[in-house]
Design a protein around this motif. Structure first.
Motif: not given
Length: 220
Positions: A191-193, A195-196
């Motif tokens: 998920l953190e990747r 968003e980018r």
């Protein structure tokens, strides 16, 4: 009669090359390739996996587990062990069809060939059918346009001559909206990747342009 047909049919000069083409990661190229491999295996064809990259996606890993996989070759480069497709082992195994993910991949130094598409050529020359995957932005003649519209420099490319060798192209298609939904669920990247990625390469305008390129390539 079947034996007579086999004996009188013209000798196969090279393998059949089928490419599952997409416009972005996560549109279903590898999933579709594996699904076809499983269907054909269930009908009695001798299908093996040369290399498939799961990227941590459980659906891909589950499908891949249902087919025989040729063990990868381990190579040490600058003190780190890497795994690449073992072309020699596949040639020795001689399946009817081999599945080769990520056609534009650059092999680690010390490999049999510098590029995976060169590995595929050897397999085709040995009269082994190949199913492979690639995104449209890796086609060499298209990369300058992709850089202009996305700002992303595509470093791994496949020459257009390789595309001319493809016997059949299947478009792995998904609407940009559906692809965004997959991204937000964490189905493609953590998920953190994700968003980018959504804020950069996966912007709607980029995806629409890349999808159009893929549709044109299949329609040629």
């Amino acid at each position: 009669p079947e034996q007579w047909l086999e004996e009188t049919a013209p000798a196969k000069k090279s393998g059949i090359f089928k490419l599952f083409l997409g416009y972005a990661p996560g549109v279903g190229k590898t999933y579709n390739m594996l699904s076809e491999g499983i269907r054909r295996h269930s009908r009695g064809e001798d299908i093996v996996i040369g290399i498939v990259e799961t990227h941590g996606r459980t659906g891909i890993a589950e499908l891949a587990s249902r087919l025989e996989a040729v063990p990868r070759k381990k190579l040490t480069y600058k003190g780190t062990v890497f795994e690449e497709m073992d072309v020699d082992a596949i040639l020795a195994r001689r399946p009817s069809v081999v599945l080769v993910d990520e056609l534009a991949h650059t092999n680690i130094e010390g490999s049999r060939n510098a590029k995976r598409y060169q590995d595929v050529k050897e397999l085709l020359d040995a009269r082994i059918d190949v199913m492979s995957t690639m995104n449209v932005q890796h086609i060499e003649s298209i990369t300058p346009f992709v850089q202009r519209i996305t700002g992303v420099v595509v470093r791994e490319t496949v020459p257009d001559l390789v595309m001319q060798r493809v016997d059949e192209i299947v478009l792995a298609d998904l609407t940009p909206e559906a692809l965004h939904a997959r991204m937000r669920r964490g189905d493609i990247y953590p998920l953190e990747r994700a968003e980018r990625a959504l804020a950069h390469f996966f912007r709607p305008g980029n995806l629409l342009a890349l999808r159009e390129l893929a549709l044109r390539q299949v329609g040629q």
